[in-house]
Design a protein around this motif. Structure first.
Motif, mmCIF file in Angstrom:
data_model
loop_
_atom_site.group_PDB
_atom_site.id
_atom_site.type_symbol
_atom_site.label_atom_id
_atom_site.label_comp_id
_atom_site.label_asym_id
_atom_site.label_seq_id
_atom_site.Cartn_x
_atom_site.Cartn_y
_atom_site.Cartn_z
ATOM 1 N N ALA B 184 0.834 -1.202 0.000
ATOM 2 C CA ALA B 184 0.000 0.000 0.000
ATOM 3 C C ALA B 184 0.869 1.253 0.000
ATOM 4 C CB ALA B 184 -0.919 -0.016 1.222
ATOM 5 N N TYR B 185 1.940 1.205 0.728
ATOM 6 C CA TYR B 185 2.848 2.348 0.814
ATOM 7 C C TYR B 185 3.464 2.629 -0.555
ATOM 8 C CZ TYR B 185 6.613 5.336 2.502
ATOM 9 O OH TYR B 185 7.460 6.385 2.705
ATOM 10 N N ALA B 186 3.848 1.522 -1.229
ATOM 11 C CA ALA B 186 4.451 1.676 -2.556
ATOM 12 C C ALA B 186 3.457 2.274 -3.531
ATOM 13 C CB ALA B 186 4.938 0.322 -3.053
ATOM 14 N N GLU B 187 2.177 1.978 -3.311
ATOM 15 C CA GLU B 187 1.149 2.511 -4.201
ATOM 16 C C GLU B 187 0.557 3.814 -3.670
ATOM 17 O OE1 GLU B 187 -1.565 -0.733 -4.570
ATOM 18 O OE2 GLU B 187 -0.074 -2.022 -5.541
ATOM 19 N N ARG B 189 -0.997 4.509 -0.898
ATOM 20 C CA ARG B 189 -2.316 4.423 -0.277
ATOM 21 C C ARG B 189 -2.139 4.445 1.232
ATOM 22 N NH1 ARG B 189 -4.361 -0.518 -0.907
ATOM 23 N NH2 ARG B 189 -2.597 -1.343 -2.079
ATOM 24 N N ARG B 190 -3.125 5.002 1.939
ATOM 25 C CA ARG B 190 -3.036 5.056 3.395
ATOM 26 C C ARG B 190 -3.826 3.939 4.050
ATOM 27 N NH1 ARG B 190 -0.545 9.992 4.679
ATOM 28 N NH2 ARG B 190 -0.196 8.930 6.645
ATOM 29 N N GLU B 191 -4.735 3.366 3.303
ATOM 30 C CA GLU B 191 -5.629 2.394 3.914
ATOM 31 C C GLU B 191 -5.589 1.087 3.149
ATOM 32 O OE1 GLU B 191 -10.298 2.222 5.277
ATOM 33 O OE2 GLU B 191 -9.531 4.048 4.366
ATOM 34 N N LEU B 192 -5.703 -0.021 3.904
ATOM 35 C CA LEU B 192 -5.687 -1.321 3.227
ATOM 36 C C LEU B 192 -7.097 -1.688 2.791
ATOM 37 C CD1 LEU B 192 -3.405 -3.414 5.608
ATOM 38 C CD2 LEU B 192 -2.771 -2.206 3.529
ATOM 39 N N GLU B 193 -7.189 -2.350 1.649
ATOM 40 C CA GLU B 193 -8.488 -2.866 1.207
ATOM 41 C C GLU B 193 -8.854 -4.049 2.097
ATOM 42 O OE1 GLU B 193 -10.394 -1.521 -1.158
ATOM 43 O OE2 GLU B 193 -8.883 0.065 -1.332
ATOM 44 N N GLU B 194 -10.129 -4.416 2.044
ATOM 45 C CA GLU B 194 -10.581 -5.450 2.966
ATOM 46 C C GLU B 194 -9.857 -6.782 2.776
ATOM 47 O OE1 GLU B 194 -14.749 -6.274 3.052
ATOM 48 O OE2 GLU B 194 -14.536 -7.606 4.763
ATOM 49 N N ARG B 195 -9.708 -7.221 1.538
ATOM 50 C CA ARG B 195 -9.123 -8.539 1.295
ATOM 51 C C ARG B 195 -7.606 -8.488 1.172
ATOM 52 N NH1 ARG B 195 -11.388 -13.221 2.156
ATOM 53 N NH2 ARG B 195 -10.222 -14.127 0.427
ATOM 54 N N GLU B 196 -7.048 -7.306 1.332
ATOM 55 C CA GLU B 196 -5.614 -7.174 1.107
ATOM 56 C C GLU B 196 -4.789 -7.879 2.188
ATOM 57 O OE1 GLU B 196 -4.958 -3.061 0.327
ATOM 58 O OE2 GLU B 196 -3.050 -3.480 -0.671
ATOM 59 N N TYR B 197 -5.306 -7.830 3.407
ATOM 60 C CA TYR B 197 -4.619 -8.510 4.501
ATOM 61 C C TYR B 197 -5.568 -9.515 5.135
ATOM 62 C CZ TYR B 197 -3.275 -9.171 9.398
ATOM 63 O OH TYR B 197 -3.014 -9.715 10.630
ATOM 64 N N VAL B 198 -5.347 -10.786 4.853
ATOM 65 C CA VAL B 198 -6.097 -11.834 5.538
ATOM 66 C C VAL B 198 -5.095 -12.876 6.020
ATOM 67 C CG1 VAL B 198 -8.307 -11.599 4.337
ATOM 68 C CG2 VAL B 198 -6.527 -13.084 3.397
ATOM 69 N N THR B 199 -5.503 -13.633 6.994
ATOM 70 C CA THR B 199 -4.592 -14.646 7.530
ATOM 71 C C THR B 199 -4.577 -15.864 6.608
ATOM 72 O OG1 THR B 199 -6.367 -15.610 8.808
ATOM 73 C CG2 THR B 199 -5.081 -13.910 9.894
ATOM 74 N N ALA B 200 -3.582 -16.724 6.805
ATOM 75 C CA ALA B 200 -3.459 -17.918 5.961
ATOM 76 C C ALA B 200 -4.655 -18.838 6.138
ATOM 77 C CB ALA B 200 -2.166 -18.649 6.303
ATOM 78 N N CYS B 201 -5.171 -18.927 7.372
ATOM 79 C CA CYS B 201 -6.300 -19.831 7.607
ATOM 80 C C CYS B 201 -7.556 -19.320 6.904
ATOM 81 C CB CYS B 201 -6.540 -20.021 9.099
ATOM 82 S SG CYS B 201 -6.677 -18.501 10.043
ATOM 83 N N THR B 202 -7.726 -17.997 6.905
ATOM 84 C CA THR B 202 -8.877 -17.398 6.226
ATOM 85 C C THR B 202 -8.823 -17.743 4.742
ATOM 86 O OG1 THR B 202 -8.609 -15.546 7.730
ATOM 87 C CG2 THR B 202 -10.095 -15.215 5.871
ATOM 88 N N GLU B 203 -7.624 -17.578 4.179
ATOM 89 C CA GLU B 203 -7.449 -17.794 2.761
ATOM 90 C C GLU B 203 -7.649 -19.264 2.390
ATOM 91 O OE1 GLU B 203 -4.328 -15.345 0.451
ATOM 92 O OE2 GLU B 203 -3.413 -17.254 0.946
ATOM 93 N N ALA B 204 -7.232 -20.153 3.309
ATOM 94 C CA ALA B 204 -7.227 -21.570 2.961
ATOM 95 C C ALA B 204 -8.581 -22.240 3.135
ATOM 96 C CB ALA B 204 -6.186 -22.293 3.801
ATOM 97 N N CYS B 205 -9.434 -21.702 3.990
ATOM 98 C CA CYS B 205 -10.682 -22.397 4.329
ATOM 99 C C CYS B 205 -11.511 -22.652 3.068
ATOM 100 C CB CYS B 205 -11.490 -21.596 5.333
ATOM 101 S SG CYS B 205 -13.011 -22.448 5.785
#
Lengths: 413, 287, 54
Positions: B184-187, B189-205
């Motif tokens: 986000a910093y490179a782009e 942006r000050r705020e993260l999108e909702e799906r930009e940061y999720v945990t591995a378990c969230t992603e894997a379920c």
């Protein structure tokens, strides 16, 4: 052979007999040494501790011996600050016991932590909100105080006394002992308390959690009180054991009786407050967590009997015996009551350390059990061996009982 | 000078639509969870969690994400089973493990709500384990990544493996937050999108039973899901304020998540999941 | 433990905790220093050695 080292005017066993006496304790030390090497080299997987039983046998040993060693600070307080002269005949014993208990406990803690090399982080990166930090600071400082209290006794050895400089150090230390005793009392008060606070602050563990005053849960004050109630009894027991083994009287009755009476009153006060603590817990903390008192004893070997044993058999019963003049004057009853008193404090510590993690907090979790490995027993027993060894050496070579010659005059040759 | 553990005041120039303090949390739908264990595997692989050849000693294995199987205790044909994934709860109020840590090795980050663990600071006293009622903290009983055995080739480069003798726990895949922030910093942006940061378990379920996001951000789904009448937390009445929420339409499941005195538990609805198949109805998640 | 470790905060809790700690350490250290100086003075004859009665 070692007679030039023995104190003047006392009778001791032969060096051979003394050597044989030390053998079992040396064996315990060897057992513990092997266990310690294994634990330090291979890691704590040598124990049966687990993610459930994070604290186990060693912490029980630690808390028990620190509680039992409280005789040192309390007797020191009564001798040097309050000025009870009769206790001068037993203060050395109390100091030696305290030194053994505290140094043993610190050595055990050094093996108990997963990264012993980082032990100094406790001090340097201290989180002052942690009760264990308070314990570590006070225990370490108090061990320094105990060493200072022990040194004059060591310097009283017949050969060391001959060195003028060392004798002067000993005398000068002795003269300002009240300063050290006061500092020790302050430190000891706080670490006995924070050892209790450690468990009372675990507010998410309803079995251990307690309410309290300001930052201190009630266990803080109860641990201080229980330690000073049983510490003197442990000093009495050690003295009586030494008297039994050496087959002579070493401490005048007035000192023993005073300590026993003091212990009785403190134990009685402790039991009354502990009863209120249990009631407050049963009707406050426990229902607030959605539990009933009996929920804790649904599974496993621990039942209400353990609380009854702690409160009635190891609490009120010894308190009554110690408070009855006839009871504490009878040798048998005095020893029996002291044993129960000491067992009570060990049971109390056991409840907080072992029963707390054994009882699940999550309703769908189950009761867990734990049995120590030989490595864990080894390190625990090594402290016992170390204690016997240091105490025996102190008894043999140092004037630990100042009234010994007076009570047991040698026949004039 | 600003100290590391300052509660973190909002930056003056930091304009966001919601409170500047993020509070990352998780909602796990127990009606959807099939107990497949993918979350556990994904978590272990992502976070270099130690695995030994013999994992049978369950009291000494490390499972940041642990899966419990719970039943309603009734006999067939009324038996019901639910699976209960249990990551670290990242307690939001006075986490039991943080204040007890002797060496300041664990902290609640007030800016993200994540309870961190500094492995190189931990001395392994295990007081935090004793204080945690969820059993979410794990001690490294063994050296598990021996050198010269090639094990290191399987490690994720983003997460440091832990040495023997320290405590570790779920970090809500904190390294993913760092990565997302850098992106986000490179782009600019000050705020993260909702799906930009999720945990591995969230992603894997595979059934998307886990939802992850900022509980303070009304735009994130988690902040709405936690208002659902079926939402509850584990051992809520102890006052630890967990940031992991659960959803279940089944009363017995909600009842098993906490201790209740007789008559204390108030059912949300009296119908069970089996009766009305609530959780499979379309539109439930749009509450 | 000291203002040089980064956890250090200049607030009342730190002042009380470490204040008491350093007072205790100061008393212990002061006591030992006192004994050392007194002994040195006695050894080198600047101070009279009192008979020790107990």
């Amino acid at each position: 052979m070692d007679s030039p080292l023995l104190p003047y005017g006392v009778k001791r066993c032969t060096p051979g007999a003394f050597f044989l006496w030390t053998l079992p304790w040396l064996a315990l030390l060897a057992w513990g040494g092997l266990a310690a090497v294994l634990c330090l080299w291979k890691g704590l997987n040598q124990t049966h501790m687990s993610n459930v039983f994070a604290f186990a046998l060693w912490i029980v040993f630690d808390l028990a011996i620190i509680g039992l060693g409280a005789g040192a600070f309390f007797t020191g307080f009564l001798t040097y600050i309050v000025g009870r002269k009769e206790l001068k005949s037993i203060i050395n014993t109390a100091v030696v016991i305290g030194f053994i208990c505290y140094s043993g406990a610190i050595a055990m803690l050094g093996i108990d932590i997963g990264q012993p090399i980082r032990g100094w982080f406790i001090f340097w990166h201290a989180n002052i909100h942690s009760m264990l930090v308070e314990v570590s600071f006070c225990i370490t400082c108090y061990l320094i105080v105990l060493t200072i209290e022990f040194v004059p006794l060591i310097l009283e050895n017949r050969q060391i006394r001959k060195v003028r400089e060392l004798r002067l150090v000993g005398h000068n230390l002795h003269e300002i002992m009240a300063v050290f005793a006061a500092t020790g009392t302050f430190l000891s008060f706080f670490h006995q308390g924070s050892l209790g606070g450690m468990f009372g602050v675990m507010y998410a563990r309803p079995f251990a959690a307690r309410e309290g005053f300001y930052i201190w849960p009630w266990t803080f004050f109860l641990f201080v009180l229980s330690a000073i109630a049983c510490g003197p009894c442990f000093t009495i027991l050690c003295t009586k054991l030494t008297e039994f083994l050496s087959r002579k009287k070493l401490v005048p009755d007035d000192a023993i009786q005073f300590l026993a009476k003091m212990s009785g009153w403190l134990l009685a006060l402790y039991m009354v407050l502990k009863t209120f603590d249990y009631l407050g817990w049963i009707y406050g903390i426990v229902p607030r967590a959605g539990l009933t008192f009996m929920d804790f004893f649904n599974e496993g070997p621990y039942g209400v009997w353990i609380i009854v044993a702690e409160m009635v058999f190891c609490g009120f019963l010894p308190a009554i015996i110690l408070l009855t003049p006839a009871g504490r004057k009878s040798q048998g009853w005095l020893i029996f009551a002291s044993l129960l008193n000491c067992a009570g404090i060990v049971l109390n510590r056991f409840l907080f350390i072992i029963v707390t993690p054994a009882i699940p907090v999550m309703p769908f979790d189950r009761f867990r059990s734990y049995l120590p490995t030989w490595q864990e027993w080894g390190i625990g027993m090594a402290v016992v061996g170390y204690g016997f060894l240091v105490f025996s050496l102190a008894y043999r070579y140092l004037p630990m009982f100042p009234k010994e010659t007076e009570l047991n005059p040698l026949p004039v040759e | 000078m600003k100290k590391e553990n300052d509660p973190g005041k909002p930056d003056a120039g930091h304009e966001t639509a919601h409170q500047s303090r993020q509070k990352y949390g998780m909602v796990i739908d127990l009606d959807k969870c099939t107990g497949c264990g993918t979350c556990m595997v994904a978590c272990a692989a992502e976070n270099n969690v130690a695995v030994r050849a013999d994992q049978t000693d369950k009291e000494r294995t490390i499972t940041w994400m642990n899966l419990y199987k719970i039943t309603n205790g009734k006999k067939f044909p009324h038996t019901e089973v639910s699976y209960f994934p249990r990551p670290c709860m990242h307690c939001d109020h006075h986490p039991p493990c943080v204040s007890v840590c002797v060496a300041s090795a664990t902290k609640l980050d007030f800016n993200t709500g994540i309870v961190s663990q500094i492995y190189t600071r931990c001395i392994g006293c295990r007081y935090c384990q004793a204080a945690c009622p969820y059993g979410a903290r794990y001690f490294n009983w063994w050296d598990v990544f021996p050198q010269d055995k090639g094990m290191d080739r399987y490690l994720s480069p983003d997460v440091s493996p832990r040495m023997r003798g320290v405590v570790e726990k779920c970090t809500f895949c904190h390294h993913r937050l760092m990565r997302a922030k850098s992106q986000a910093y490179a782009e600019d942006r000050r705020e993260l999108e909702e799906r930009e940061y999720v945990t591995a378990c969230t992603e894997a379920c595979p059934v998307e039973a886990i939802t992850f996001g900022d509980l303070n951000n009304p735009k994130h789904r988690v902040s709405q899901l936690i208002k659902h009448p079926y939402a509850f937390r584990l051992l809520e009445r102890l006052g630890t304020e967990p940031k992991v929420y659960y959803l279940s339409s089944r009363d017995w499941v909600r009842k098993l998540a906490d201790n209740f005195l007789p008559g204390e538990y108030e059912p949300v609805v009296n119908r069970t999941w089996a009766a009305d198949e609530w959780s499979t109805k379309p539109g439930r998640d749009e509450f | 433990m000291t203002p040089f470790s980064f956890e250090w905060q200049w607030n009342i809790e730190y002042v009380i905790f470490f204040g008491l700690l350093y007072i205790a350490l100061g008393l212990i250290g002061g006591g030992i220093t006192f004994v050392a100086i007194k002994t040195a003075l006695q050894v080198f004859g600047f101070m009279r050695e009192r008979d020790f009665h107990d």
